[in-house]
Design an enzyme around this catalytic site. Structure first.
Site, PDB file in Angstrom:
ATOM      1  CB  SER A   1      -0.919   0.020   1.231  1.00  0.00           C
ATOM      2  OG  SER A   1      -0.147  -0.007   2.416  1.00  0.00           O
ATOM      3  CB  CYS A   2       3.582   2.437   1.977  1.00  0.00           C
ATOM      4  SG  CYS A   2       5.068   1.425   1.848  1.00  0.00           S
ATOM      5  N   GLY A   3       3.937   1.982  -1.395  1.00  0.00           N
ATOM      6  CA  GLY A   3       4.814   2.335  -2.497  1.00  0.00           C
ATOM      7  C   GLY A   3       6.268   2.314  -2.089  1.00  0.00           C
TER       8      GLY A   3
ATOM      9  CB  CYS B   1       9.018   3.326   2.176  1.00  0.00           C
ATOM     10  SG  CYS B   1       7.428   2.492   2.224  1.00  0.00           S
TER      11      CYS B   1
END
Length: 288
Positions: free
Chosen positions: A124-126, A128
């Protein structure tokens, strides 16, 4: 190529109109993929554990190649000698397909200053820790020219429906994102699915890198399901994709990146409705 299944069936309790029953349901598979990098150094060849990505199994070699390209570790196809799954006979079959080693050519000397640590990428966060325009500028990313692509407004109408119709795994599970490439006429060229939309983009770019067709991306439209965040725009910029569209909303940093690097960014693309957040000069308007 052997790999893990990307769909599993599990027994669930389904409730409809107050009535329940047990039945099998299709679920998208989510598994970690560790990417290791073999490079030449002062002490000879060494293998570095680079990152672990939560992904949907399938097109794993494309995913690894696209990830390395998007991070600036690999810039050309010739820098990749081989990509292989773990060949350790002592580990389980499942674990074997969750580890990939990318052997770089002995003449390839990537800058691993910012990659000497293990960093974790969730679904979900890509990507980082890379969310800064300064990082892209330091890597040598330059603004795109205006003459790479012109898109007529009718070509954008309905490509979101074309993406949904082509999502075979989504139709089975309802649990995957997708990234697709279209030409200037709105014709679907390629599509990849994954539990993470940024993984799907990596798979698309990685496929073109491994096939030696990166130049084709400079004349393509990238459409992603869901929102358009910084990580999507970063990958598109690295691949020199001039037009990025999303079914959902963009983030502020995605818009800033598009403006800074002269990219066209479209959000809320649904049928004939869309918002243009940057780069409207690439769209040929009718009756404006």
């Amino acid at each position: 190529m052997l790999t893990q299944p990307n769909v599993q069936r599990r027994t669930i309790v389904k409730v409809r109109d107050g009535r329940w029953r047990r039945e099998k349901d299709a679920l998208v598979v989510e598994e970690p993929l560790e990417i290791r990098l073999t490079v030449s150094g002062a002490d000879g060849r060494q293998t570095i554990p680079l990152t672990t990505i939560m992904r949907t199994p399938g097109e794993d070699f494309e995913l690894a190649a696209g990830f390395l390209f998007g991070e600036g570790i690999v810039r050309e196809r010739r820098e990749i000698a081989t990509i292989r799954y773990c060949n350790d006979a002592t580990i389980s079959e499942e674990a074997r397909f969750n580890t990939i080693t990318v052997d770089l050519h002995p003449d390839a000397h990537p800058d691993l200053t910012g990659a000497q640590r293990m960093f974790y990428v969730s679904s979900s966060c890509g990507v980082c820790g890379k969310a800064s325009l300064e990082t892209l500028l330091a890597r040598g990313c330059a603004p795109l020219s205006d003459d790479t692509l012109r898109v007529g407004l009718p070509a954008l109408t309905g490509i979101d429906a074309a993406l949904r119709q082509a999502q075979a795994l989504f139709h089975k599970t309802g649990g995957l994102h997708a990234a697709a490439l279209f030409d200037a006429d709105g014709v679907l060229l390629a599509l990849r699915e994954d539990i993470g939309r940024h993984n799907a983009v990596d798979k698309l770019i990685g496929a073109h890198l491994l096939e030696g067709h990166l130049s084709a991306l400079t004349r393509a439209i990238l459409l992603v399901s869901g929102r358009a965040g910084f990580e999507i725009m970063q990958k598109a910029l690295t691949a020199r994709i001039p037009v990025v569209a999303a079914v959902g909303a963009p983030s502020t940093l995605a818009v800033t990146l598009a403006q800074r690097f002269n990219m066209t960014l479209i959000g809320f693309l649904r049928g004939a409705s869309l918002n243009v957040y940057a780069g409207e000069q690439r769209i040929e308007w009718v009756g404006r």
